[in-house]
Design an enzyme around this catalytic site. Structure first.
Site: not given
Ligand SMILES: NC(=O)c1ccc[n+]([C@@H]2O[C@H](COP(=O)([O-])OP(=O)(O)OC[C@H]3O[C@@H](n4cnc5c(N)ncnc54)[C@H](O)[C@@H]3O)[C@@H](O)[C@H]2O)c1
Length: 296
Positions: A139, A189
Site C-alpha cells: 500500500h 485508512n
Molecule cells: N488515490 C489514492 O490516494 C490512493 C492511495 C493509496 C491506494 N490507493 C489505491 O490504489 C488503487 C488505484 O487507485 P487510483 O487512485 O490510482 O485510481 P484511478 O481511478 O486514478 O486509476 C485506476 C486505473 O485503473 C485502470 N483500470 C481499471 N480497470 C482495469 C483493468 N481491468 N486492467 C487494467 N487497468 C484497469 C483505469 O483505467 C484507471 O487508469 C485503488 O485500489 C486505490 O484504493 C489509492
C-alpha cells in the site's frame, strides 16, 4: 528482481511505475485504457521535470527512468516476464478478484502478486489464486514518488519469505515499509478515514464551512493539508469505497459514510481528478497549484 508489472496507470499506478523505474527496474505499465496510459506517462514526465528543475535528478536520469517503462493494454502480454506484479486498478472488489484470477493464470508460478488496494481484504484476493502464500498488500501513499511509507499487508496465508522479499524491495525503492495484518482499512485508512468522514459530517451539520474546517486542522493540529482538501486529493470515490469496506467488515455504524460524501460521489464530484470536490479545481492552474503546494 528486475521486471515489475504495474496494473493501472491512474493516480497511484503511474506513481508506482515512476518509483520502480527511477530505482532501475524495468517496468511494464498496463491499463485497459490507452488514454489513461498516455495521461499516466505525461504525469510521470512532468513529475520528473519538476525533480530536474529542483536538481534532485539530472536530464539523463529522467531519460533513463522513462526508457525503463513500457506500456501495454493487454495484461497477459505485460506480465509475461514479471517477477512482481503490483496491481493499482480501480478500487472495486469484483474487478480486483477478476484481475487476480487472470494474473494467476498468466504469470510465471514464482511471480509475487501484490495489490495497492486501500482497504480490500488481501486474504480474499489471495483466495481466488492458486498461490495465496505469494499474495501480499503493498500500500503506497499518494504521491508515491514523494511519500516514504509503504504499508505492507500480510494476508492470512502470506509467507514469511514473500513478506521479507517485499520489505527489502521497498527499502531498495528508498521507502520505509511497515508490516501490518489484514483487517479492514489496515492501519492507515482505519485511522485516517474516520477523521475525513467526521470532517465531512461537520460540514454536513453546518458547524463550519470548508475553508474553516481545513484551517482549524491545518493551523490547530499542524496537518500539512486540511481533511477536506486531503479527501479531494485522494478522490471522494476512493474515500467512500474504503469507508464502505470498513462499515461492512466491522458491522460498526461508526464507519458509516456521511450522506454528503455519498451524494457528492453520485453527482460525480470526485475531487481533484474530476475538477470539483470540496474545492473547485476546474481551471487547470488551480489543480496544479494544489498539487505543487503538496509536492513541495
Ligand atoms: N488515490 C489514492 O490516494 C490512493 C492511495 C493509496 C491506494 N490507493 C489505491 O490504489 C488503487 C488505484 O487507485 P487510483 O487512485 O490510482 O485510481 P484511478 O481511478 O486514478 O486509476 C485506476 C486505473 O485503473 C485502470 N483500470 C481499471 N480497470 C482495469 C483493468 N481491468 N486492467 C487494467 N487497468 C484497469 C483505469 O483505467 C484507471 O487508469 C485503488 O485500489 C486505490 O484504493 C489509492
Amino acid at each position: 528482481m528486475k521486471n515489475v508489472a504495474v496494473i493501472g496507470a491512474g493516480t497511484m499506478g503511474n506513481g508506482i511505475a515512476h518509483t520502480f523505474a527511477q530505482s532501475g527496474f524495468k517496468v511494464q505499465l498496463i491499463d485497459i485504457s490507452e488514454a489513461s496510459l498516455k495521461r499516466g506517462m505525461d504525469t510521470i514526465s512532468k513529475n520528473l521535470d519538476r525533480m530536474v528543475a529542483k536538481e534532485k535528478i539530472t536530464e539523463a536520469d529522467k531519460a533513463k527512468t522513462l526508457s525503463n517503462i513500457t506500456t501495454f493494454t493487454n495484461i497477459n502480454e505485460g506480465v509475461e516476464y514479471a517477477s512482481l506484479v503490483v496491481e493499482a486498478a480501480t478500487e472495486n472488489i469484483d474487478l480486483k478478484l477478476k484481475i487476480f484470477k487472470q494474473l494467476d493464470d498468466a504469470c510465471p508460478e514464482d511471480t509475487i502478486l501484490a495489490s495497492n488496494t486501500s482497504s480490500i481484504s488481501i486474504t480474499q484476493i489471495a483466495a481466488v489464486t492458486s498461490r495465496p502464500k505469494m499474495v501480499i498488500g503493498m500500500h503506497f501513499m499518494n504521491p508515491v514518488p514523494i511519500m516514504k511509507l509503504v504499508e505492507i499487508i500480510r494476508g492470512y496465508n502470506t509467507s514469511d519469505e514473500v513478506t521479507n522479499t517485499i520489505m527489502e524491495l521497498s527499502k531498495q525503492l528508498g521507502k520505509t515499509p511497515t508490516e501490518v495484518n489484514d483487517y479492514p482499512g489496515f492501519v492507515a485508512n482505519r485511522i485516517l478515514m474516520p477523521m475525513l468522514n467526521e470532517a465531512i459530517e461537520t460540514l454536513y451539520n453546518g458547524v463550519a464551512g470548508v475553508e474553516e474546517i481545513d484551517t482549524v486542522m491545518k493551523l490547530g493540529m499542524a496537518h500539512p493539508m486540511g481533511p477536506l482538501q486531503l479527501a479531494d486529493f485522494i478522490g471522494l470515490d476512493i474515500c467512500l469505497s474504503i469507508l464502505n469496506v470498513m462499515y461492512d467488515g466491522f458491522k460498526n455504524p461508526k464507519y458509516a459514510p456521511c450522506p454528503l460524501l455519498v451524494n457528492m460521489v453520485m453527482a460525480g464530484k470526485l475531487g481533484v481528478k474530476s475538477g470539483e470536490g470540496f474545492y473547485d479545481y476546474s481551471e487547470s492552474r488551480k489543480a496544479e497549484k494544489v498539487a505543487k503546494q503538496f509536492l513541495k
